[in-house]
Every structure is written in structure tokens, then in C-alpha cells.
Design an enzyme around this catalytic site. Structure first.
Site, PDB file in Angstrom:
ATOM      1  N   ASP A  91       0.658  -1.282  -0.215  1.00 15.28           N
ATOM      2  CA  ASP A  91       0.015   0.215   0.186  1.00 15.28           C
ATOM      3  C   ASP A  91       0.934   1.237   0.135  1.00 15.28           C
ATOM      4  O   ASP A  91       1.861   0.875  -0.023  1.00 15.28           O
ATOM      5  CB  ASP A  91      -1.352  -0.166   1.210  1.00 15.28           C
ATOM      6  CG  ASP A  91      -0.564   0.172   2.843  1.00 15.28           C
ATOM      7  OD1 ASP A  91       0.762   0.387   2.651  1.00 15.28           O
ATOM      8  OD2 ASP A  91      -0.888   0.200   3.294  1.00 15.28           O
ATOM      9  N   GLN A 188     -12.097   7.149  -5.032  1.00 21.12           N
ATOM     10  CA  GLN A 188     -12.485   7.726  -4.369  1.00 21.12           C
ATOM     11  C   GLN A 188     -13.352   8.180  -4.224  1.00 21.12           C
ATOM     12  O   GLN A 188     -13.419   8.061  -5.723  1.00 21.12           O
ATOM     13  CB  GLN A 188     -10.875   8.670  -2.766  1.00 21.12           C
ATOM     14  CG  GLN A 188      -9.546   8.347  -2.797  1.00 21.12           C
ATOM     15  CD  GLN A 188      -9.925   7.739  -1.350  1.00 21.12           C
ATOM     16  OE1 GLN A 188     -11.164   7.222  -0.925  1.00 21.12           O
ATOM     17  NE2 GLN A 188      -8.681   5.863  -0.818  1.00 21.12           N
ATOM     18  N   GLY A 215     -11.338   4.011   0.780  1.00 18.92           N
ATOM     19  CA  GLY A 215     -12.194   5.161   1.204  1.00 18.92           C
ATOM     20  C   GLY A 215     -13.450   3.877   1.829  1.00 18.92           C
ATOM     21  O   GLY A 215     -14.667   4.576   2.080  1.00 18.92           O
ATOM     22  N   ASP A 265      -7.828  -6.999   0.325  1.00 18.81           N
ATOM     23  CA  ASP A 265      -7.136  -7.754   1.661  1.00 18.81           C
ATOM     24  C   ASP A 265      -7.582  -6.913   2.991  1.00 18.81           C
ATOM     25  O   ASP A 265      -8.048  -6.641   2.447  1.00 18.81           O
ATOM     26  CB  ASP A 265      -5.645  -6.886   1.815  1.00 18.81           C
ATOM     27  CG  ASP A 265      -6.325  -4.894   1.734  1.00 18.81           C
ATOM     28  OD1 ASP A 265      -6.539  -4.532   0.862  1.00 18.81           O
ATOM     29  OD2 ASP A 265      -5.448  -5.111   2.873  1.00 18.81           O
ATOM     30  N   CYS A 303     -11.844 -28.889   6.114  1.00 16.31           N
ATOM     31  CA  CYS A 303     -10.871 -27.963   5.968  1.00 16.31           C
ATOM     32  C   CYS A 303      -9.505 -29.369   5.770  1.00 16.31           C
ATOM     33  O   CYS A 303      -9.589 -29.826   7.100  1.00 16.31           O
ATOM     34  CB  CYS A 303     -11.067 -27.253   6.882  1.00 16.31           C
ATOM     35  SG  CYS A 303      -9.449 -26.224   6.892  1.00 16.31           S
ATOM     36  N   CYS A 305      -6.206 -27.988   7.024  1.00 22.04           N
ATOM     37  CA  CYS A 305      -5.089 -27.882   7.409  1.00 22.04           C
ATOM     38  C   CYS A 305      -4.924 -27.436   8.056  1.00 22.04           C
ATOM     39  O   CYS A 305      -5.803 -28.943   9.291  1.00 22.04           O
ATOM     40  CB  CYS A 305      -5.265 -25.653   8.317  1.00 22.04           C
ATOM     41  SG  CYS A 305      -6.147 -25.562   9.270  1.00 22.04           S
ATOM     42  N   CYS A 308      -7.042 -28.136  11.964  1.00 18.72           N
ATOM     43  CA  CYS A 308      -7.840 -29.380  12.029  1.00 18.72           C
ATOM     44  C   CYS A 308      -7.826 -30.559  11.576  1.00 18.72           C
ATOM     45  O   CYS A 308      -8.039 -31.333  11.999  1.00 18.72           O
ATOM     46  CB  CYS A 308      -8.782 -28.647  10.834  1.00 18.72           C
ATOM     47  SG  CYS A 308      -9.400 -27.154  10.586  1.00 18.72           S
ATOM     48  N   HIS A 334      -5.477 -21.487   9.798  1.00 13.45           N
ATOM     49  CA  HIS A 334      -7.359 -22.133  10.187  1.00 13.45           C
ATOM     50  C   HIS A 334      -7.542 -21.027   8.835  1.00 13.45           C
ATOM     51  O   HIS A 334      -8.461 -21.036   7.723  1.00 13.45           O
ATOM     52  CB  HIS A 334      -7.714 -22.014  10.566  1.00 13.45           C
ATOM     53  CG  HIS A 334      -9.148 -22.625  10.698  1.00 13.45           C
ATOM     54  ND1 HIS A 334      -9.629 -23.808   9.641  1.00 13.45           N
ATOM     55  CD2 HIS A 334     -10.097 -21.371  10.647  1.00 13.45           C
ATOM     56  CE1 HIS A 334     -10.747 -23.614   9.367  1.00 13.45           C
ATOM     57  NE2 HIS A 334     -11.284 -22.554   9.611  1.00 13.45           N
TER      58      HIS A 334
HETATM   59 ZN   LIG Z   1      -9.061 -25.688   9.367  1.00 15.89          ZN
END
Ligand SMILES: [Zn+2]
Length: 366
Positions: A91, A188, A215, A265, A303, A305, A308, A334
Site C-alpha cells: 500500500d 476515492q 475509502g 486484503d 478443512c 489445514c 483441523c 486455519h
Molecule cells: Zn482448518
């Protein structure tokens, strides 16, 4: 060639596309984990990449104060410094100057402010912001803008937007074109469609490699955010990526993708991971809640990950109650996996023509 972008499939206004930068390709719609100070908090870069993420966001404001852009450049640039081989978007510093810095003063030339760390004085001009992002080695640079507070009187929003447009032109001029690197302008204009359209037209005239919508998500509410997108997105060039800054919850992403946004983001998944809030396919779970103390089941059955597949809700509850660092690490992992899976599901749905029903499911979760 700056950065590449192609739209591979469409459903209504929703696009499934692919960005190409100096550090590889990024499938869109994409959620970019926030790596504020050269790190995605509580994550190793390997862990971030394991979720499928191929782009992270870095904050110019934080990095210019500490450790300093010239130092990062001397150490080989931000990719090498933070050990992240994939793409980085930075940014411009504008948002954090407005929200974090002390005693800031805005003038035509730029903004002067005192560091929130040690009170030392800095000046951030459009030219300096672009130079800092160049020193960091960012793949995608953002033009410096003034983030208009919400709510503000329409005249204040208009003059702020006009200043941001003059800064956008200076930012574009200061940007050094090089292969695989690009600069985005930021639309903007607050919640006023006519100001948003004027801003989009000004940026399009200048010509950027992508267009951010700034904004928003600062207290105006989802319905207003969507109304602003309805007015703004059709005015942006079809063949360039569009980035909605600082958004958001899963339902916000779904609604914005339906309106033609490609990139996002937000600190939500990472910050929530450090406060024991987990995003799951059944909704948000607060692991501090006593009901999970004896729950042997995984956080999210679907999930894959590490949090999990290896641990129970009872253990994650224990870690959060005990204030253990591992709790933040596992829940951030996660949550980033959840957001990566969410955007991956959106991409597949747009390809299959089933995005509308997927988006409706997220709207009902919100
Ligand atoms: Zn997970």
C-alpha cells in the site's frame, strides 16, 4: 509489459482471472494476507504459502519507519528480507498515516507526520511513497491517496478526492516502469456515486495497470459499500484488475466478486486468529467459549489445514484460554486456509457457472 492480467471466465459481472507479476502468477478472485511489517503475524512464509497464497500485502508506513526502506533495499529487497518468493503488493502508506501517525498535516505536496513509534518527523509525498515501494521491490505499487474520514461533509469528500487524483497523477509519473511490476490508482469519493465516477474517469485518463477502490469498509455498512461498487466498477477498464481495499468478511467478498472485484486484503482472518475467532463452513466459532472445553472434534471437518487435521476444538480452546502462542499460530493458519479455500471455490464456481448460488450461501451465513 508491466503486470499481466487475463480474464479466463465470467459469470455476470464476476470474473475468474489470472495476474502475472515478476514473482509468478496469481489466480483471481484472490484474498491477500496482510503482512504489515514484513511478516504475516503468527505465520511463517512457508505456512502462508501452504494455504495456497501467492501474494501478500506489505505496509509502506510500517516498513518506512522500521526497519526503513533503504535498509531493506540494501539487504536485497522485501522478498529476500522476509523470505517470500511470491508476489508482494504494497500500500502507499496513506491509510496508516491517517489512522496511526501523530500530528499529521496534509498539504498539496504531501503529508508530514510524526512516527507513532518514536515521534520523529517524516514527510510522505507521492514521489517518496513510490520511491519507498520501489526500494522494497514491490510487484504491485499503490498510488498515494488521502483516506477521507467517514462520515465527512460532501464538500470535504470532494476536495479530498481531488487531492488524491492530483497525487495519483504524480504517483504515476514517479513510478518507474519495469517488466513484471505495476502501479494501481485508487478510486476515492466516499459514498457519492458522482464523485466516484469522476475519480474513476480521472484515473482511467492517467492510465494505471490496475484500479483499487479505497475509502470503503470504514463504517458505511455493507449495503452502502455494495451500492458504491455498483456505481464505480462498471466505470473501470474491463481488461485491468480491480482491488477492493480492506475488505472483508466472507459475505462481503462474495458480494464484491459478484460486482466485478478481483482482489482483496483484510486483517480480519489474521487478527481474528489471534483473538480465538475462527471462520468455518458453519459460521464464526469463538474458541474461548466454554462449550468447546470438552469438544474432541476438529474445528472444521472439511478443512485440510494443520489446525483441523491435527487438533481438537478442546485443545484449541485450551491454547486460547492459556494465552499460548501456538493458539494464535494454528487459528491464523486455519483462517487463512479458510479464505484461500473461499476464493478457490469462487474461482471454480465462476468457471462452472454456479457462482450466484455459492454467493447466496455466503450471504445467508453473514
Ligand atoms: Zn482448518
Amino acid at each position: 509489459m508491466s503486470i499481466g492480467f487475463e480474464v479466463l471466465a465470467r459469470e455476470g459481472a464476476a470474473r475468474r482471472g489470472r495476474l502475472a507479476t515478476a514473482h509468478g502468477s496469481v489466480d483471481t478472485p484472490v484474498f491477500m494476507p496482510v503482512g504489515t511489517a514484513g511478516t504475516v503475524k503468527a505465520m511463517t512464509p512457508e505456512g502462508v504459502a501452504a494455504t495456497g497464497a501467492r501474494i501478500v500485502l506489505g505496509n509502506t508506513y510500517h516498513l518506512m519507519l522500521r526497519p526503513g526502506a533503504e535498509r531493506v533495499a540494501a539487504l536485497g529487497g522485501l522478498h529476500r528480507f522476509m523470505h517470500w518468493a511470491h508476489s508482494i503488493l504494497t500500500d502507499s502508506g496513506g491509510f496508516q498515516v491517517m489512522s496511526l501517525a501523530a500530528r499529521r498535516a496534509i498539504a498539496e505536496t504531501g503529508v508530514t507526520f510524526r512516527s507513532h513509534l518514536d515521534g520523529s518527523l517524516y514527510e510522505l509525498t507521492p514521489e517518496r511513497s513510490i520511491e519507498i515501494q520501489h526500494l522494497l521491490g514491490s510487484d504491485i505499487t499503490l498510488a498515494l491517496d488521502e483516506c477521507t474520514p467517514f462520515p465527512s461533509p460532501p464538500e470535504a469528500v470532494e476536495s479530498s478526492m481531488e487531492l488524491s487524483m492530483r497525487w495519483a497523477e504524480r504517483s504515476r509519473r514517479a513510478f518507474v516502469d519495469r517488466p513484471g511490476h505495476g502501479i494501481f490508482g485508487i478510486v476515492q469519493g466516499g459514498i457519492h456515486p458522482e464523485l466516484r465516477l469522476r475519480s474513476a474517469a480521472r484515473l482511467t485518463d492517467v492510465g494505471f495497470d490496475g484500479y483499487a477502490v479505497g475509502g470503503l469498509a470504514i463504517g458505511e455498512g455493507q449495503e452502502t459499500t455494495f451500492a458504491v461498487l455498483d456505481a464505480t466498477v462498471p466505470a473501470l477498464p474491463e481488461g485491468r484488475p480491480r482491488y477492493l481495499m480492506g475488505v472483508g468478511k466472507p459475505a462481503d467478498l462474495a458480494g464484491a466478486v459478484a460486482r466485478g472485484i478481483d482482489m482483496f486484503d483484510c486483517v480480519l482472518p489474521t487478527r481474528s486468529g489471534r483473538t480465538a475467532q475462527a471462520f468455518t463452513r458453519q459460521g464464526v466459532v469463538n474458541l474461548r467459549n466454554a462449550r468447546y472445553a470438552d469438544d474432541p472434534t476438529p474445528l472444521d471437518l472439511e478443512c485440510r489445514c494443520p489446525a483441523c487435521t491435527g487438533y481438537s476444538r478442546a485443545y484449541l480452546h485450551h491454547l486460547s484460554r492459556a494465552g499460548e502462542i501456538l493458539g494464535s499460530m494454528l487459528l491464523t493458519t486455519h483462517n487463512l486456509q479458510y479464505y484461500a479455500d473461499l476464493t478457490s471455490a469462487m474461482r471454480s464456481a465462476i468457471e462452472a457457472g454456479s457462482f450466484a448460488s455459492l454467493a447466496a450461501g455466503f450471504a445467508s451465513l453473514a
